[in-house]
Design a protein around this motif. Structure first.
Motif, mmCIF file in Angstrom:
data_model
loop_
_atom_site.group_PDB
_atom_site.id
_atom_site.type_symbol
_atom_site.label_atom_id
_atom_site.label_comp_id
_atom_site.label_asym_id
_atom_site.label_seq_id
_atom_site.Cartn_x
_atom_site.Cartn_y
_atom_site.Cartn_z
ATOM 1 N N THR A 168 0.825 -1.209 0.000
ATOM 2 C CA THR A 168 0.000 0.000 0.000
ATOM 3 C C THR A 168 0.858 1.257 0.000
ATOM 4 O OG1 THR A 168 -1.702 -1.189 1.241
ATOM 5 C CG2 THR A 168 -1.824 1.226 1.215
ATOM 6 N N GLY A 169 0.604 2.121 -0.993
ATOM 7 C CA GLY A 169 1.293 3.401 -1.083
ATOM 8 C C GLY A 169 2.749 3.314 -1.472
ATOM 9 N N SER A 170 3.217 2.176 -1.980
ATOM 10 C CA SER A 170 4.621 2.052 -2.360
ATOM 11 C C SER A 170 4.731 1.226 -3.635
ATOM 12 C CB SER A 170 5.438 1.402 -1.245
ATOM 13 O OG SER A 170 5.170 0.008 -1.176
ATOM 14 N N ALA A 171 5.957 1.124 -4.151
ATOM 15 C CA ALA A 171 6.223 0.362 -5.373
ATOM 16 C C ALA A 171 6.862 -0.986 -5.069
ATOM 17 C CB ALA A 171 7.119 1.179 -6.306
ATOM 18 N N THR A 172 6.717 -1.463 -3.841
ATOM 19 C CA THR A 172 7.264 -2.768 -3.469
ATOM 20 C C THR A 172 6.393 -3.868 -4.062
ATOM 21 O OG1 THR A 172 8.103 -1.834 -1.391
ATOM 22 C CG2 THR A 172 7.939 -4.241 -1.562
ATOM 23 N N TYR A 206 -2.407 11.085 -1.536
ATOM 24 C CA TYR A 206 -1.546 11.145 -0.356
ATOM 25 C C TYR A 206 -1.978 12.323 0.520
ATOM 26 C CZ TYR A 206 1.814 7.657 -1.969
ATOM 27 O OH TYR A 206 2.409 6.494 -2.347
ATOM 28 N N TYR A 213 5.417 13.710 -2.935
ATOM 29 C CA TYR A 213 5.275 12.402 -3.589
ATOM 30 C C TYR A 213 3.792 12.102 -3.740
ATOM 31 C CZ TYR A 213 6.386 7.550 -4.760
ATOM 32 O OH TYR A 213 6.523 6.340 -5.414
ATOM 33 N N LEU A 218 4.105 7.568 -7.818
ATOM 34 C CA LEU A 218 3.859 6.189 -7.437
ATOM 35 C C LEU A 218 3.589 5.308 -8.654
ATOM 36 C CD1 LEU A 218 3.355 4.040 -5.258
ATOM 37 C CD2 LEU A 218 0.957 4.789 -5.197
ATOM 38 N N ASP A 221 6.829 4.777 -10.540
ATOM 39 C CA ASP A 221 7.716 3.861 -9.806
ATOM 40 C C ASP A 221 7.232 2.416 -9.921
ATOM 41 O OD1 ASP A 221 9.274 5.983 -9.097
ATOM 42 O OD2 ASP A 221 8.447 6.190 -7.071
ATOM 43 N N ARG A 222 5.924 2.214 -9.879
ATOM 44 C CA ARG A 222 5.394 0.858 -10.004
ATOM 45 C C ARG A 222 5.622 0.305 -11.407
ATOM 46 N NH1 ARG A 222 -0.338 1.023 -6.558
ATOM 47 N NH2 ARG A 222 0.653 0.909 -4.488
#
Length: 329
Positions: A168-172, A206, A213, A218, A221-222
């Motif tokens: 959630t909220g990241s590109a991991t 956000y 950011y 996001l 980055d994804r």
């Protein structure tokens, strides 16, 4: 006169009564009923012998109006299927196909483009078969969407509320998303076509809005994280032509911009026409700047530009900063 001559004889005739005459109309109704039943069983028999993969085309024929199929629908007369939008294209004129809006003109397909389209269609069928036979991909079949667009073969990996692709909220990248991308990587090497990767998010913002950011960063980055997983799975590094972050500007569900399916990654195996257009646009943009590389360096260092260079390029940059003409932030 005698009594015998005055006697009156009365003859009573009984009238025969016949039943009502109905005619033969019931026979016509019965014949219509039998004909309808024969037609019904004939249709059922034909549907039972048609291959399952062809039933979708028949269903689309009855679901979509013919006018839509001939103009803006996905099953127009250029489709290889004989049922949806069948017949000659009434909008064809002098080798061009003019759309109903009168604004867009699509040139007739060349032999090279036709071969390219056939390659992409074959790749789509191969991916469909792989998804059905590969246990890793089959488990995530509802989250994989494949279709042919004007740009090429599009592979969309959509999010699920109970099975998100990224943290959630990241590109991991989540483990199952990594498995999907690494399975797709080697297959994309089979064609010479290059690839475009786009990231999409939902409309949830956000806390700091778009000033820091945001969903734009996001989604980009994804998309890049997906590229890294494809390369790790065996995709040739030079296959990727562009990476885009589109945030929530193109929601899959227009009525609900916060829906989970709006969070997705779109991989497009570009066709020759789209790839050539992108290359031509980039080549045209490269010729816009009238300055040479040496003149740009001099302008960035704050030196006077040579004669003939644009006046804006000769302006010195503030102390401690560099300035490049035409460069964005």
């Amino acid at each position: 006169m005698s009594a015998a001559n005055t006697h009156r004889v009365v003859i009573r005739r009984k009238k025969a009564h016949h039943g009502p005459h109905y005619g033969g109309s019931w026979k016509i109704a019965y014949a219509d009923f039998i004909t309808a039943m024969m037609a019904f069983f004939l249709v059922m028999w034909l549907l039972s012998i048609i291959p399952r993969e062809n039933l979708k085309g028949i269903a689309e024929y009855f679901r979509m109006p013919l006018a839509v199929a001939l103009t803006t629908g996905p099953n127009n007369s250029a489709n290889t299927s004989a049922v949806p939008g069948g017949g000659a294209d009434p909008i064809r004129n002098d080798g061009d196909v003019r759309r109903a809006d009168g604004n867009r003109v699509r040139p007739q397909e060349t032999d090279s483009e036709r071969r390219d389209r056939i390659r992409l269609e074959n790749l789509k069928r191969k991916l469909d078969n792989l998804i059905e036979t590969n246990p890793v991909l089959k488990a995530f079949r509802p989250q994989l969407l494949l279709d042919i667009t004007s740009e090429g073969l599009r592979i969309q990996i959509i999010d699920n509320q109970n099975r998100p692709m990224f943290a959630t909220g990241s590109a991991t990248v989540q483990p199952y998303m990594r498995d999907i991308l690494r399975e797709l990587g080697p297959l994309l090497n089979e064609l010479p076509n290059r690839i475009s990767i786009a990231g999409h998010t939902d409309a949830v913002q956000y806390a700091r809005g778009e000033r820091a950011y945001s969903n734009w960063e996001l989604s980009a980055d994804r998309a890049n994280a997906s590229r890294q997983e494809l390369v790790a799975g065996g995709l040739q590094e030079g296959k990727v032509m562009r990476i885009m972050g589109l945030a929530s500007s193109m929601s899959l569900v227009k009525d609900d911009p916060y829906a989970a399916v709006n969070r997705r990654i779109s991989l497009v195996v570009l066709n020759e026409r789209t790839q050539r257009r992108i290359e031509e646009e980039n080549a045209a943009a490269a010729g816009v700047t009238p300055m040479s590389s040496e003149e740009i360096i001099q302008a960035a260092r704050g030196q006077a530009a040579p004669s003939g260079a644009p006046a804006a390029a000769s302006a010195a940059a503030p102390a401690g900063q560099t300035q490049v003409a035409g460069a964005g932030s």
